[in-house]
Design a protein around this motif. Structure first.
Motif, PDB file in Angstrom:
ATOM      1  N   TYR A 110       0.823  -1.210   0.000  1.00  0.00           N
ATOM      2  CA  TYR A 110       0.000   0.000   0.000  1.00  0.00           C
ATOM      3  C   TYR A 110       0.854   1.257   0.000  1.00  0.00           C
ATOM      4  O   TYR A 110       0.496   2.260  -0.615  1.00  0.00           O
ATOM      5  CB  TYR A 110      -0.914   0.006   1.226  1.00  0.00           C
ATOM      6  CG  TYR A 110      -2.149  -0.871   1.097  1.00  0.00           C
ATOM      7  CD1 TYR A 110      -2.166  -1.949   0.226  1.00  0.00           C
ATOM      8  CD2 TYR A 110      -3.284  -0.629   1.858  1.00  0.00           C
ATOM      9  CE1 TYR A 110      -3.288  -2.759   0.116  1.00  0.00           C
ATOM     10  CE2 TYR A 110      -4.412  -1.428   1.758  1.00  0.00           C
ATOM     11  CZ  TYR A 110      -4.409  -2.499   0.886  1.00  0.00           C
ATOM     12  OH  TYR A 110      -5.514  -3.292   0.784  1.00  0.00           O
ATOM     13  N   THR A 151      -3.443   2.274  -4.572  1.00  0.00           N
ATOM     14  CA  THR A 151      -3.642   1.855  -3.189  1.00  0.00           C
ATOM     15  C   THR A 151      -5.090   2.021  -2.771  1.00  0.00           C
ATOM     16  O   THR A 151      -5.672   1.137  -2.118  1.00  0.00           O
ATOM     17  CB  THR A 151      -2.736   2.681  -2.250  1.00  0.00           C
ATOM     18  OG1 THR A 151      -1.380   2.519  -2.655  1.00  0.00           O
ATOM     19  CG2 THR A 151      -2.884   2.221  -0.818  1.00  0.00           C
ATOM     20  N   SER A 193      -7.449  -1.171  -1.684  1.00  0.00           N
ATOM     21  CA  SER A 193      -8.020  -1.254  -0.342  1.00  0.00           C
ATOM     22  C   SER A 193      -9.528  -1.415  -0.361  1.00  0.00           C
ATOM     23  O   SER A 193     -10.115  -1.914   0.602  1.00  0.00           O
ATOM     24  CB  SER A 193      -7.648  -0.010   0.469  1.00  0.00           C
ATOM     25  OG  SER A 193      -8.301   1.145  -0.037  1.00  0.00           O
ATOM     26  N   LYS A 233      -0.364   6.440   4.673  1.00  0.00           N
ATOM     27  CA  LYS A 233      -0.698   5.309   3.805  1.00  0.00           C
ATOM     28  C   LYS A 233      -0.559   3.994   4.564  1.00  0.00           C
ATOM     29  O   LYS A 233      -1.391   3.091   4.411  1.00  0.00           O
ATOM     30  CB  LYS A 233       0.190   5.313   2.563  1.00  0.00           C
ATOM     31  CG  LYS A 233      -0.134   6.429   1.575  1.00  0.00           C
ATOM     32  CD  LYS A 233       0.793   6.414   0.372  1.00  0.00           C
ATOM     33  CE  LYS A 233       0.480   5.283  -0.580  1.00  0.00           C
ATOM     34  NZ  LYS A 233       1.287   5.369  -1.829  1.00  0.00           N
ATOM     35  N   ALA A 262      -3.429   1.381   5.632  1.00  0.00           N
ATOM     36  CA  ALA A 262      -3.259  -0.029   5.269  1.00  0.00           C
ATOM     37  C   ALA A 262      -3.632  -0.926   6.441  1.00  0.00           C
ATOM     38  O   ALA A 262      -4.388  -1.900   6.289  1.00  0.00           O
ATOM     39  CB  ALA A 262      -1.821  -0.286   4.837  1.00  0.00           C
TER      40      ALA A 262
END
Length: 573
Positions: A257, A265, A269, A321, A325
């Motif tokens: 990610y 990303t 997700s 990020k 994640a």
């Protein structure tokens, strides 16, 4: 449901998306410098696919008013079509597939909008990016329409393979390349394990069709919980766990990610997770309906570990990020509660003697996937928006003081963080309430209590972002009332300490760190904004996601009705 029918209408929405991918690939070689048309073509293809799916199911004459259509209270929204199977009963067009197709198309369009400014800087690769994205969505649609383990695995691979390329899409970037390699290696293992599990399931029943597998397990009676079936379901759950990043199969997710392009990303997700969940929701609730005790126990272990570890590891993260994640891992644990509720809930006997499971858990999963799409794409959209506006390394320190420099951006980010926490009246609250209620009704109150505790834990790292935006000063900004000399003390101190370190020039990075020599030059190259022009697509995606979180939070009935309607054919309701 009709018998074998090879009419392409059964798979038409997926065909439209796949055909659009081919058009994008070909157009990329023909448009020359007018690459801006490619995202429009890709988005148009998804909208057409959603329109085709809608036309196949909505009975316009049965919709009493526009309000009935919007609210889902009329019979037209989910009452117009007739479920059909095709291609030797390997795929089925039903209400479940319709709901999932619409969800995937919305996720795809929002991802394309987020990628607008990002891809303008990389004009030479726009065609590959949007074409591969459409192929992934084709695989996701295939996961939703599959009613045969062979079709399921083909769709699973079609969803996975282009994603490996997208994860490493930034050519020449070490982190992006590392992300692609890690994702590919883990994905290869998950595919092999899943295929082995499906093969053992075939060995136990002699069938590949979902309904036939269910009948075969039902005929086995007590042997449905034999060692062969248990091993098969464990392997299937492990392959499934890798794809949704459930603990202990989650270690690839934070690095992938962080290294992948931020729009990718965001899509991974939400989109990949949604595709995996709907595919295996159908497998577990239709094919292995006769052995719920086995897979419920397996998923309970995964859910407990995923909620606890995901939230615990998100707490110390300062890279946004990576924090999102680990947050995504935790949310996979919450969604697993819906699947567990299906297997642990009340079981009734249908007219033909078949077992019919409670649908509340499955509809809760579908509702939460829709809610989570708006929340998480919106949160990543804010990161993309900031990156398009200024140098940004996605660190927590860099969003300090954002409420002063970008007030509307801070408000939107606050909305998404509160919704991910599960604070009313936003859509995240209703999604968690729906899931937790389903698991309580299934008699597993302790699991709901654990989920509530973990949601409270998540409030720390979500609300910490809000606190930094509103109550921390931006890097390099002196507190109110400080003089000009104080404001420049840090930078002046750096200069006075020496203009060089080991003979290399010193610069101050965006996060306040000292960088030297070639490292400083590389950092400067990395820390430029992705696009100097206006990021209209990213802004529009964030606005749409914000409206989805707020409006559906205040009035969740349309999404709840759609999620419940999608299960009526799937589970015999």
């Amino acid at each position: 449901m009709s018998g074998a029918n090879n009419d392409v209408m059964v798979i038409l929405p997926g065909v439209v998306v796949a055909a659009t991918a081919l058009v994008v690939f070909m157009a990329d070689t023909l448009v020359g410098g007018r690459k801006w048309v490619l995202p429009w073509i890709a988005a148009a293809g998804l909208i057409v696919a959603a329109g085709v799916a809608t036309a196949q199911w909505i009975d316009v004459g049965a919709i009493g008013s526009v309000w009935d259509f919007v609210s889902g209270s009329g019979s037209g929204l989910f009452g117009g079509g007739t479920a059909e199977s095709g291609f030797a009963s390997m795929v089925a067009l039903d209400k479940f597939a319709y709901y999932c197709t619409l969800l995937f198309c919305v996720i795809g369009v929002l991802t394309i909008m987020l990628s607008d400014a990002y891809m303008k800087k990389r004009r030479d690769a726009m065609g590959e990016f949007y074409g591969l994205l459409l192929l992934v969505i084709t695989g996701m649609i295939g996961m939703a329409i599959s009613i045969d383990v062979i079709a399921l695995f083909v769709a699973f691979e079609l969803m996975s393979l282009p994603t490996y390329v997208l994860a490493g899409f930034i050519r020449g970037d070490e982190r992006s390349g590392e992300a692609a390699i890690k994702y590919f290696i883990n994905g290869a293992f998950s595919s092999a394990i899943l295929l082995f599990g499906l093969a053992l399931l075939y060995a136990a029943t002699g069938q590949t069709n979902y309904a036939s597998i269910a009948a075969g397990l039902n005929n086995l009676g007590a042997d449905a919980q034999s060692g062969l079936v248990i091993v098969a379901l464990v392997l299937v759950a492990v392959g499934f766990g890798f794809k949704i990043a459930a603990v202990p199969f989650h270690w690839w997710a934070p690095d992938v990610y962080e290294g992948a392009p931020t729009p990718v990303t965001a899509f991974m997700s939400v989109g990949i997770k949604a595709g995996a969940f709907v595919g295996f929701l159908k497998l577990f609730t239709v094919a292995v309906i006769s052995a719920p005790e086995v897979w419920t126990a397996i998923l309970t272990i995964l859910a407990v570990l995923t909620m606890i570890v995901g939230n615990a590891l998100a707490l110390p993260q300062r890279n946004l990020k990576r924090m999102l994640a680990y947050s995504s891992i935790a949310h996979a644990g919450y969604i697993l509660l819906g699947l567990i509720a299906v297997g642990a809930g009340n079981v009734s006997v249908g007219a033909s003697g078949e077992r019919v499971l409670d649908t509340s858990g499955s509809s809760a999963v579908l509702f939460y996937l829709g809610a989570y799409a708006f929340m998480n794409i919106g949160a990543f959209g804010i990161l993309v928006w900031i990156r398009n506006r200024r140098a940004f390394r996605y660190t927590l320190d860099e969003v300090a003081g954002l409420a002063r420099s970008m007030p509307w951006t801070a408000i939107a980010m606050t909305l998404f963080m509160l919704s991910l926490t599960g604070i009313p009246p936003l859509i995240g609250f209703w999604g968690k309430l729906y899931l937790f209620t389903a698991i309580v009704n299934a008699g597993m109150t302790w699991l709901a209590v654990l989920a509530v505790i973990m949601s409270a834990v998540s409030a720390y790292y979500y609300l910490r972002v809000v606190w930094y935006m509103y109550f921390r000063e931006a890097p390099g900004v002196a507190p109110a009332g400080a003089g000009a000399a104080e404001a420049g003390a840090v930078q002046a101190g750096a200069v006075e300490a020496g203009a060089t370190v080991a003979g290399a020039p010193v610069t101050v990075g965006a996060a306040g760190a000292l960088e030297t020599g070639a490292g400083a030059a590389a950092a400067e190259a990395t820390l430029v904004a992705d696009d100097a022009g206006p990021a209209v697509g990213s802004a529009a995606a964030v606005v749409i996601a914000s409206l989805g979180v707020l409006v559906l939070g205040l009035y969740p009935s349309p999404l709840i009705s759609a999620a419940q309607g999608a299960l009526r054919v799937l589970l015999g309701g």
